[in-house]
Design a protein around this motif. Sequence first.
Motif, PDB file in Angstrom:
ATOM      1  N   LYS A 118       3.604  -2.804  -8.038  1.00 21.79           N
ATOM      2  CA  LYS A 118       4.360  -1.846  -6.534  1.00 21.79           C
ATOM      3  C   LYS A 118       3.568  -1.035  -6.804  1.00 21.79           C
ATOM      4  CE  LYS A 118       8.394  -3.642  -6.565  1.00 21.79           C
ATOM      5  NZ  LYS A 118       9.424  -3.624  -6.567  1.00 21.79           N
ATOM      6  N   ILE A 119       2.979  -0.457  -5.736  1.00 23.77           N
ATOM      7  CA  ILE A 119       1.293   0.599  -5.489  1.00 23.77           C
ATOM      8  C   ILE A 119       1.570   1.022  -4.132  1.00 23.77           C
ATOM      9  CG2 ILE A 119      -0.025   0.615  -7.576  1.00 23.77           C
ATOM     10  CD1 ILE A 119      -1.586  -1.759  -5.810  1.00 23.77           C
ATOM     11  N   ARG A 120       0.633   2.174  -3.915  1.00 25.76           N
ATOM     12  CA  ARG A 120       0.475   2.012  -2.082  1.00 25.76           C
ATOM     13  C   ARG A 120      -1.664   1.884  -2.069  1.00 25.76           C
ATOM     14  NH1 ARG A 120       4.766   2.869   1.536  1.00 25.76           N
ATOM     15  NH2 ARG A 120       3.227   3.792   2.521  1.00 25.76           N
ATOM     16  N   PRO A 143       5.123   7.262  -7.796  1.00 24.69           N
ATOM     17  CA  PRO A 143       6.215   8.314  -8.748  1.00 24.69           C
ATOM     18  C   PRO A 143       7.341   7.797  -9.426  1.00 24.69           C
ATOM     19  CG  PRO A 143       5.035   9.659  -7.609  1.00 24.69           C
ATOM     20  CD  PRO A 143       4.513   9.011  -7.243  1.00 24.69           C
ATOM     21  N   VAL A 144       8.108   7.484  -9.531  1.00 23.71           N
ATOM     22  CA  VAL A 144       8.946   6.712  -9.617  1.00 23.71           C
ATOM     23  C   VAL A 144      10.538   8.248  -9.491  1.00 23.71           C
ATOM     24  CG1 VAL A 144      10.716   5.441 -10.800  1.00 23.71           C
ATOM     25  CG2 VAL A 144       8.531   4.498 -10.515  1.00 23.71           C
ATOM     26  N   PRO A 145      11.509   8.461  -8.543  1.00 23.91           N
ATOM     27  CA  PRO A 145      12.317   9.205  -9.035  1.00 23.91           C
ATOM     28  C   PRO A 145      13.311   9.381  -9.852  1.00 23.91           C
ATOM     29  CG  PRO A 145      12.982   7.352  -7.134  1.00 23.91           C
ATOM     30  CD  PRO A 145      11.393   7.046  -7.653  1.00 23.91           C
TER      31      PRO A 145
END
Length: 145
Positions: A118-120, A143-145
């Motif tokens: 899972k990337i952009r 970044p994971v919140p």
Amino acid sequence: MKKILCFFVFFSSLTLVSYAQSGDEKQVTAAVETFKKAMISRDKNLLESITADELSYGHSSGKVEDKTAFVNGVLNDPIHFNEIDLQDQTIRLAGNTAIVRHAFNAKTTNNGKPGEVKIRNLLIWQKQKGQWKLLARQAFKVPVP
């Protein structure tokens, strides 16, 4: 009468420009889909045909590859993309260049073990001899919140 004719010519030219842009957007969308399919199928010819010779391919790890290293990596890496889902894709055109952004969600297999990515991505496409080619790509982790 001249004003009406000028208005008609002006309006027609705007319509043609708008149509050409939407046509290019459709072509870029198709090129992204072709690239995605080439990554899943590990099709060397397709990978080579859809990427520019000047390719700069940046991974989310920071590793950067040229075209040869990228193609060899897809063909020989133990990580295999089984499914790729692109979400929230945007395309901006600037002449013969297209800027594409999307979320890249994939199901993978790494040495037989299932996994997920899972990337952009930021992709730069360039129209070369009438065909859209991937010129640059930079992936980054969210970044994971």
